[in-house]
Design a protein around this motif. Structure first.
Motif, mmCIF file in Angstrom:
data_model
loop_
_atom_site.group_PDB
_atom_site.id
_atom_site.type_symbol
_atom_site.label_atom_id
_atom_site.label_comp_id
_atom_site.label_asym_id
_atom_site.label_seq_id
_atom_site.Cartn_x
_atom_site.Cartn_y
_atom_site.Cartn_z
ATOM 1 N N ALA A 153 -92.743 18.376 58.229
ATOM 2 C CA ALA A 153 -92.101 18.455 56.911
ATOM 3 C C ALA A 153 -90.881 19.373 56.893
ATOM 4 C CB ALA A 153 -93.125 18.927 55.883
ATOM 5 N N ASP A 154 -90.747 20.264 57.859
ATOM 6 C CA ASP A 154 -89.684 21.272 57.825
ATOM 7 C C ASP A 154 -88.349 20.643 58.235
ATOM 8 O OD1 ASP A 154 -87.937 23.344 58.264
ATOM 9 O OD2 ASP A 154 -89.350 24.589 59.385
ATOM 10 N N PRO A 155 -87.423 20.465 57.262
ATOM 11 C CA PRO A 155 -86.180 19.734 57.575
ATOM 12 C C PRO A 155 -85.243 20.504 58.504
ATOM 13 C CG PRO A 155 -86.107 20.605 55.334
ATOM 14 C CD PRO A 155 -87.465 20.931 55.864
ATOM 15 N N ARG A 156 -85.495 21.801 58.671
ATOM 16 C CA ARG A 156 -84.623 22.546 59.595
ATOM 17 C C ARG A 156 -84.970 22.234 61.049
ATOM 18 N NH1 ARG A 156 -86.366 28.107 57.601
ATOM 19 N NH2 ARG A 156 -88.195 26.783 57.621
ATOM 20 N N ARG A 157 -86.183 21.775 61.252
ATOM 21 C CA ARG A 157 -86.629 21.538 62.629
ATOM 22 C C ARG A 157 -86.895 20.080 62.965
ATOM 23 N NH1 ARG A 157 -87.980 26.428 64.781
ATOM 24 N NH2 ARG A 157 -88.487 28.080 63.296
ATOM 25 N N PHE A 158 -87.241 19.293 61.943
ATOM 26 C CA PHE A 158 -87.687 17.920 62.211
ATOM 27 C C PHE A 158 -86.921 16.898 61.369
ATOM 28 C CE2 PHE A 158 -91.596 20.698 62.275
ATOM 29 C CZ PHE A 158 -91.700 20.777 63.662
ATOM 30 N N VAL A 159 -86.663 15.734 61.980
ATOM 31 C CA VAL A 159 -86.112 14.594 61.239
ATOM 32 C C VAL A 159 -87.062 13.423 61.458
ATOM 33 C CG1 VAL A 159 -84.108 13.094 60.872
ATOM 34 C CG2 VAL A 159 -83.808 15.338 61.958
ATOM 35 N N VAL A 160 -87.678 12.949 60.375
ATOM 36 C CA VAL A 160 -88.475 11.718 60.481
ATOM 37 C C VAL A 160 -87.642 10.607 59.854
ATOM 38 C CG1 VAL A 160 -90.629 10.551 59.910
ATOM 39 C CG2 VAL A 160 -90.646 13.022 60.403
ATOM 40 N N HIS A 161 -87.069 9.769 60.696
ATOM 41 C CA HIS A 161 -86.209 8.679 60.215
ATOM 42 C C HIS A 161 -87.050 7.616 59.517
ATOM 43 C CE1 HIS A 161 -82.621 9.879 62.618
ATOM 44 N NE2 HIS A 161 -83.518 10.385 63.430
ATOM 45 N N ASP A 162 -86.363 6.712 58.818
ATOM 46 C CA ASP A 162 -87.027 5.487 58.382
ATOM 47 C C ASP A 162 -87.262 4.631 59.626
ATOM 48 O OD1 ASP A 162 -87.049 6.032 55.668
ATOM 49 O OD2 ASP A 162 -85.051 5.165 55.340
ATOM 50 N N PRO A 163 -88.268 3.747 59.594
ATOM 51 C CA PRO A 163 -88.383 2.777 60.694
ATOM 52 C C PRO A 163 -87.119 1.921 60.745
ATOM 53 C CG PRO A 163 -90.344 2.749 59.270
ATOM 54 C CD PRO A 163 -89.338 3.597 58.579
ATOM 55 N N LEU A 164 -86.819 1.330 61.884
ATOM 56 C CA LEU A 164 -85.674 0.415 61.966
ATOM 57 C C LEU A 164 -85.915 -0.767 61.019
ATOM 58 C CD1 LEU A 164 -85.107 0.319 65.838
ATOM 59 C CD2 LEU A 164 -83.687 1.454 64.121
ATOM 60 N N PRO A 165 -84.842 -1.449 60.588
ATOM 61 C CA PRO A 165 -85.015 -2.608 59.703
ATOM 62 C C PRO A 165 -86.051 -3.582 60.285
ATOM 63 C CG PRO A 165 -82.685 -2.101 59.973
ATOM 64 C CD PRO A 165 -83.426 -1.182 60.901
ATOM 65 N N ALA A 166 -86.875 -4.134 59.375
ATOM 66 C CA ALA A 166 -88.000 -4.974 59.805
ATOM 67 C C ALA A 166 -87.547 -6.390 60.142
ATOM 68 C CB ALA A 166 -89.069 -4.982 58.718
ATOM 69 N N ALA A 167 -86.938 -6.536 61.293
ATOM 70 C CA ALA A 167 -86.478 -7.850 61.746
ATOM 71 C C ALA A 167 -86.847 -7.997 63.218
ATOM 72 C CB ALA A 167 -84.962 -7.953 61.580
ATOM 73 N N THR A 168 -87.166 -9.213 63.644
ATOM 74 C CA THR A 168 -87.613 -9.383 65.040
ATOM 75 C C THR A 168 -86.524 -8.970 66.035
ATOM 76 O OG1 THR A 168 -86.958 -11.687 64.930
ATOM 77 C CG2 THR A 168 -89.275 -11.220 64.544
ATOM 78 N N GLN A 169 -85.246 -9.078 65.632
ATOM 79 C CA GLN A 169 -84.160 -8.645 66.532
ATOM 80 C C GLN A 169 -84.240 -7.148 66.803
ATOM 81 O OE1 GLN A 169 -83.811 -10.543 63.891
ATOM 82 N NE2 GLN A 169 -82.305 -12.167 64.210
ATOM 83 N N LEU A 170 -84.952 -6.418 65.930
ATOM 84 C CA LEU A 170 -85.061 -4.962 66.077
ATOM 85 C C LEU A 170 -86.514 -4.539 66.265
ATOM 86 C CD1 LEU A 170 -82.371 -4.082 63.427
ATOM 87 C CD2 LEU A 170 -82.228 -3.590 65.868
ATOM 88 N N GLY A 171 -87.306 -5.432 66.869
ATOM 89 C CA GLY A 171 -88.720 -5.141 67.110
ATOM 90 C C GLY A 171 -88.869 -3.848 67.895
ATOM 91 N N ASP A 172 -89.673 -2.942 67.366
ATOM 92 C CA ASP A 172 -89.824 -1.609 67.974
ATOM 93 C C ASP A 172 -91.305 -1.241 67.985
ATOM 94 O OD1 ASP A 172 -89.606 1.062 68.757
ATOM 95 O OD2 ASP A 172 -89.137 1.747 66.714
ATOM 96 N N GLU A 173 -91.799 -0.834 69.139
ATOM 97 C CA GLU A 173 -93.224 -0.505 69.283
ATOM 98 C C GLU A 173 -93.441 0.953 69.666
ATOM 99 O OE1 GLU A 173 -96.043 -3.122 69.455
ATOM 100 O OE2 GLU A 173 -94.688 -4.373 68.295
ATOM 101 N N GLY A 174 -92.391 1.766 69.503
ATOM 102 C CA GLY A 174 -92.577 3.205 69.647
ATOM 103 C C GLY A 174 -92.711 3.693 71.079
ATOM 104 N N ALA A 175 -93.433 4.802 71.208
ATOM 105 C CA ALA A 175 -93.476 5.545 72.472
ATOM 106 C C ALA A 175 -94.154 4.787 73.608
ATOM 107 C CB ALA A 175 -94.193 6.877 72.248
#
Ligand code: SUG
Length: 450
Positions: A153-175
């Motif tokens: 939650a601390d914005p000085r240390r962490f950035v939690v982005h939005d997920p990429l747009p929900a389209a198959t061209q941008l399919g993302d499965e993380g780490a």
């Protein structure tokens, strides 16, 4: 000093086998089998407890709310909760199963994480995965985002982005398709693996099973995390490997610090990928390439040898956390013995029973999200998420109080299961000192639950 914190996903009260992941052979094979959610959660917790007891920084991510009524309502099932469940069970049991999946337990698919040492603004960047390839997994993205925002939650240390747009061209499965290598405490080298290129029609692609991660998604994450292109490597999975059941890179490769254990047929050009990593990571880099003659891709998929976790011991040597299936297969077991031999890449192996998760194609590495954090960053996390013996005991009591030991598909329509699940998550929210992240809590107008 940066150290990996392993965030394991706790299997939820609706853990089951619905055969929803085409290309994940274990999921298909166990479709319709009777599950044991209590055993699944206890097996996952035992892994956390074991690693925490060995001094590994271990944290927990809670299950998501399931069955997910907002999803069912968005699909047109109306009425009170019991009516929604009954209608979905009658008209679309597949959608009820998807809305009930405990798949958020595989936190290697929760997000891609870049530590502060690698990013342009010196903050830890997290991109929750959109998981658009499979409907039951795509439901995870909003709640994963809310959970990560609550903890980081601390914005000085962490950035939690939005997920990429929900389209198959941008399919993302993380780490599961991302590995960070490093030889010291400075910037590391981030390795992104994709299954296909959405914008290059001529690029090779699997013919049988879906390629879940696109090159475009990986590149977008590297860009938004502010990574140095000179310290970023991309490789494409071999289409034949995907067609043999390698639906994520972590089914065929595992890396940690300056070590990579990988199958020779993992990538379109495994030799070049390894050479490039070696060049960028530096002389400390070491790759063990397992040849097809030693272990075939099908055997790697069947045993999940490469889905082991590699964990650093206090002296910097590596502990490998392998699924029990590895020791039940002579050739996979022989590879492990070779890794363990003097001079080999692994100093010690721990073999764990994770069969409830394994039957859905989720091994030790799938169950954890590595988040490299400095001591100060660790201290800035919100919630009581670090697992020590006391929290492990409380979680065990919580599981034993709330979870069923038998679940079949028809149980998903039982309104009592929904109630049990909600009651258990309410209690867990308090136990972990998290804000109300679940929709049923927000609808009630809960503020911070303490
Ligand atoms: O996405 N299985 C998951 C397994 C994820 C494993 N994760 C990693 N390799 N990192 C999947 O295929 C099966 C659910 C079912 O069929 O009921 C499932 O979602």
């Amino acid at each position: 000093m940066t150290a990996d914190v392993c965030f394991d996903g706790l299997p939820g009260p609706t853990h089951g086998y619905a055969g929803m992941s085409r290309g994940n052979l274990a999921s298909t094979r166990h479709a319709g089998a009777v599950s044991n959610p209590r055993e699944a959660a206890l097996q996952g917790l035992a892994k956390m407890r074991t690693l925490a007891a060995r001094g590994v920084p271990q944290a927990v991510l809670p299950p998501h709310e399931r069955p997910h009524l907002p999803t069912l309502r968005s699909l047109g099932f109306a009425g009170d909760d019991a009516a929604v469940l009954a209608r979905a069970a009658k008209d679309a049991p597949g959608l009820l199963a998807a809305s009930s999946s405990a798949s958020a337990m595989w936190t290697a698919n929760a997000a891609t994480v870049s530590p502060s040492a690698d990013t342009a603004d010196g903050r830890v960047h997290l991109t929750p995965a959109n998981l658009v390839s499979l409907f039951h997994r795509s439901i995870e993205a909003p709640i994963t985002t809310a959970l990560l925002r609550a903890i980081f939650a601390d914005p000085r240390r962490f950035v939690v982005h939005d997920p990429l747009p929900a389209a198959t061209q941008l399919g993302d499965e993380g780490a599961a398709n991302h590995t960070r290598f490093a030889s010291g405490d400075g910037p590391g080298v981030e390795f992104f693996v994709h299954g296909r290129s959405a914008c290059d029609a001529g690029a090779p692609a699997p013919g049988r099973y879906p390629a879940r991660q696109t090159r475009e998604a990986s590149a977008a994450i590297a860009r938004r995390h502010g990574l140095d292109p000179a310290r970023t490597v991309h490789a494409q999975q071999h289409p034949d490997a995907i067609d043999a059941g390698v639906f994520h890179n972590d089914v065929i490769a595992v890396g940690q610090r300056a070590t990579l254990l990988v199958h020779e047929h993992a990538y379109v050009d495994t030799g070049s990928a390894v050479a490039e990593l070696s060049r960028r990571v530096g002389p400390a880099f070491r790759a063990d390439i397992v040849g097809d003659a030693e272990l075939g891709v099908a055997e790697a998929v069947a045993t999940y040898l490469f889905n082991s976790q590699l964990v650093e011991r206090p002296d910097g040597s590596l502990l490998l956390v392998a699924p029990a299936e590895v020791r039940e297969h002579a050739r996979a077991s022989a590879v492990l013995d070779r890794w363990l031999a003097p001079g080999g890449p692994v100093a010690e192996a721990l073999v764990l029973d994770l069969r409830q998760s394994m039957r859905n194609g989720g091994g030790p590495a799938c169950l954890r999200l590595r988040v490299p954090l400095t001591v100060a960053e660790r201290g800035a996390l919100s919630g009581r998420v670090f697992v020590d013996a006391a929290l492990a005991d409380e979680l065990e009591g919580w599981i034993r109080r709330h979870y069923r030991d038998r679940l079949v598909p028809s149980d998903l329509a039982d309104p009592a299961l929904l109630d049990e699940s909600r009651r258990s998550l309410d209690e867990l929210t308090r136990l972990l000192r998290l804000p109300p992240v679940y929709s049923f809590q927000r609808q009630r107008g809960d503020s911070m639950i303490r």
